[in-house]
Enzyme design. Structure first.
Site, PDB file in Angstrom:
ATOM      1  N   ASP A 195     -12.553   4.471  12.883  1.00 47.69           N
ATOM      2  CA  ASP A 195     -11.641   3.502  12.595  1.00 47.69           C
ATOM      3  C   ASP A 195     -10.959   2.847  13.606  1.00 47.69           C
ATOM      4  OD1 ASP A 195      -9.905   1.648  10.982  1.00 47.69           O
ATOM      5  OD2 ASP A 195      -7.990   2.706  11.721  1.00 47.69           O
ATOM      6  N   GLU A 229      -3.949   2.352   0.984  1.00 47.35           N
ATOM      7  CA  GLU A 229      -2.817   1.959   2.020  1.00 47.35           C
ATOM      8  C   GLU A 229      -2.746   0.353   1.622  1.00 47.35           C
ATOM      9  OE1 GLU A 229      -2.910   2.170   5.840  1.00 47.35           O
ATOM     10  OE2 GLU A 229      -0.616   1.611   6.303  1.00 47.35           O
ATOM     11  N   ASP A 230      -3.523  -0.717   1.875  1.00 44.22           N
ATOM     12  CA  ASP A 230      -3.645  -1.371   1.515  1.00 44.22           C
ATOM     13  C   ASP A 230      -4.109  -2.528   0.321  1.00 44.22           C
ATOM     14  OD1 ASP A 230      -3.373  -2.108   4.461  1.00 44.22           O
ATOM     15  OD2 ASP A 230      -5.145  -1.742   4.564  1.00 44.22           O
ATOM     16  N   HIS A 234     -11.333   4.592   3.582  1.00 41.51           N
ATOM     17  CA  HIS A 234      -9.905   4.172   4.378  1.00 41.51           C
ATOM     18  C   HIS A 234      -8.800   3.630   4.046  1.00 41.51           C
ATOM     19  CE1 HIS A 234     -11.192   2.335   7.500  1.00 41.51           C
ATOM     20  NE2 HIS A 234     -10.151   1.659   8.036  1.00 41.51           N
TER      21      HIS A 234
HETATM   22 MN    MN Z   1      -9.092   0.983   8.883  1.00 44.28          MN
END
Ligand code: MN
Length: 513
Positions: free
Chosen positions: A143, A75-76, A71
């Site tokens: 999360d 994004e990262d 997840h």
């Molecule tokens: Mn997270």
């Protein structure tokens, strides 16, 4: 939890191929996050693995577990959606994309603050709307839960911010999805950071009182045990203790007087069938005197989030006040796990029915609001004009159920007027509404409906909507339909300026991200 433990946990629930994919996903995520650390100093991978582990606990399908592991990668890290789609399939990629979009959209929303007040409602709507698939929200909940569980490593100001947002956005979200257990976990953790003093104080209060009430309840429980056995009803009975945060909220309602709280400890009776629930209720009312205003039949009329149970509070001959909750095993499962239960790995194995396009189709009727929201989201994305009050979806108010004369059931926010009902049934019925009959009597336009009302709309072909209705109707749906009808009739101007500014800004922001 490490990779080996995660796989071991997954093993009983998924097929061999799924487990191989899961192992591969953990390897990919561990590699992608290898240079990142959690605030605790631990390797970052512990976070996505913990999230995946929670999702296994919730019984989610394999695509959701894979997306849980992955997840934060898009994004990262350098991992792309294409890679995920190629290696783990479109569904997992779709879910990761949803989770990523939610974070990006939230960052983007900070910029809209001057136009759109950044309320908890807006945040929640955004979460769902951008997510598009309920499973995205479920991943966000897992999360958030892990971030709360590891919140001690954050600086104090961040702790407060995250805890507040959890209480205002994520806990109600879990509640809306019927995920009672998760809602409670989020609330307890968040509250312990927001008001640690009060948290400890109430924790002690509960502990002290519990000792006393457990002893007192034991005799009640024995009596009930005997009566149920005598009736040959198969059942389970246990005590449920009120959570600290819900006690806190309740205390505020009763001006802090804990003696006014009857359900600090309640007895929960779980039986096989719905019929047994009512038999147990009758039996309890035969044994003890029920408090008249505290009998609640959430089986016949479930709560808007789907919760079902019978509640009753009784007074024993020893003048003890005891609350009972009666439900079937199935209702109990739903009360604890909510919508997550419908993605269960056992039932869903090999079935793709719940995937993307059909996900809203399998939503239970009481979850219609989510579909509404997703419609608005997709209209926004396609660039359609949406005014700010259309965004104001009725998400967090309390809901009532009313009936058409034919017995069809409709779900409306508390305070809704007959016109809101008319527009919900059909926009043409709203358009030609001439009068209302509620429970057989004529009912004024401006008087709110009550739970359980039977509403009949009297229409006339020649009757047209009035401009004043705009200020009267309470639902976004009715207001939207009404406005477009009035516009067509030339009775109001088109879309307001402010609304189009908001939209422009939203589009620009999206283009940048
Ligand atoms: Mn997270």
């Amino acid at each position: 939890m490490n990779k080996r433990e995660l796989l071991k946990k997954a093993e009983p629930h998924y097929g061999e191929d799924d487990l191989l994919e899961l192992e591969h996903a953990v390897d990919l995520a561990a590699d992608a996050h290898k240079d990142q650390k959690r605030k605790s100093g631990e390797p970052y991978i512990i976070h996505p693995v913990a999230v995946a582990s929670t999702l296994i606990d919730w019984g989610m399908d394999i695509d959701t577990i894979l997306a849980g592991v992955l997840h934060d990668t898009v994004e990262d890290t350098d991992v792309t959606l294409e890679t995920i789609a190629a290696q783990f399939g479109e569904d997992a990629a779709f879910l990761v994309d949803g989770v990523t979009k939610v974070s990006q959209a939230r960052a983007g929303m900070q910029d809209l603050t001057e136009y759109l007040p950044q309320t908890k409602d807006n945040l929640s709507k955004l979460l769902i709307a951008v997510g598009q698939d309920v499973r995205v929200v479920i991943i966000k909940l897992a999360d958030r839960l892990h971030n709360l569980q590891t919140l001690q490593h954050m600086p104090a100001d961040k702790q407060t911010k995250i805890a507040r947002e959890s209480l205002e956005v994520f806990a109600p979200m879990a509640d809306r999805l019927g995920m009672g257990r998760v809602r409670m976990q989020i609330e307890e953790l968040a509250f312990s950071y927001l008001d640690p003093k009060e948290y400890k104080k109430l924790q002690n209060t509960i502990r002290k009182r519990l000792g006393k009430s457990t002893r007192k309840l034991a005799s009640v429980r024995d009596e009930v045990d005997a009566a149920l056995k005598n009736q040959k009803i198969s059942y389970e009975i246990n005590g449920r203790v009120k959570s600290i945060y819900s006690l806190y909220k309740k205390l505020q309602k009763v001006n802090g007087n804990i003696d006014d709280i009857y359900d600090l400890m309640a007895l929960r009776i779980i039986v096989e069938t719905k019929e047994d629930c009512y038999r147990v209720l009758g039996l309890l009312h035969g044994l003890y005197q029920p408090m008249i205003n505290r009998i609640k039949d959430y089986i016949a009329i479930p709560k808007p989030n789907g919760y079902q149970s019978l509640h009753t509070t009784v007074i024993t001959p020893a003048k003890q006040i005891v609350e009972f909750q009666i439900r079937t095993y199935e209702m109990h499962e739903y009360a604890e796990r909510g919508l997550a239960a419908s993605f269960h790995y056992h039932e869903q194995k090999g079935s793709k029915e719940y995937t993307r396009k059909k996900s809203s189709a399998v939503l239970p009727a009481h979850m219609q609001w989510m579909t509404q929201l997703q419609e608005i989201a997709s209209r926004l994305r396609s660039g359609e004009d949406i005014s700010s009050d259309q965004l104001n979806v009725d998400l967090f108010g309390d809901r009532i159920f009313v009936y058409s004369p034919k017995g069809d059931i409709y779900n409306l926010p508390e305070g809704a007027l007959p016109l809101d009902f008319a527009y919900l049934v059909h926009s043409d019925i709203g358009k030609h509404a001439y009068g209302f009959r509620v429970n057989g009597s004529i009912h004024p336009f401006d008087k709110p409906l009550q739970n359980g009302d039977v509403v009949e709309v009297i229409t006339r072909k020649t009757s047209t909507p009035r401009k004043a209705w705009i200020d009267q109707v309470t639902t976004t749906h009715a207001r939207t339909k009404l406005r477009s009808q009035l516009r067509q009739l030339g009775m109001i101007e088109s879309i307001s300026n402010a609304a189009s500014i908001i939209r422009q800004k939203a589009i620009r922001k999206k283009a940048q991200s």
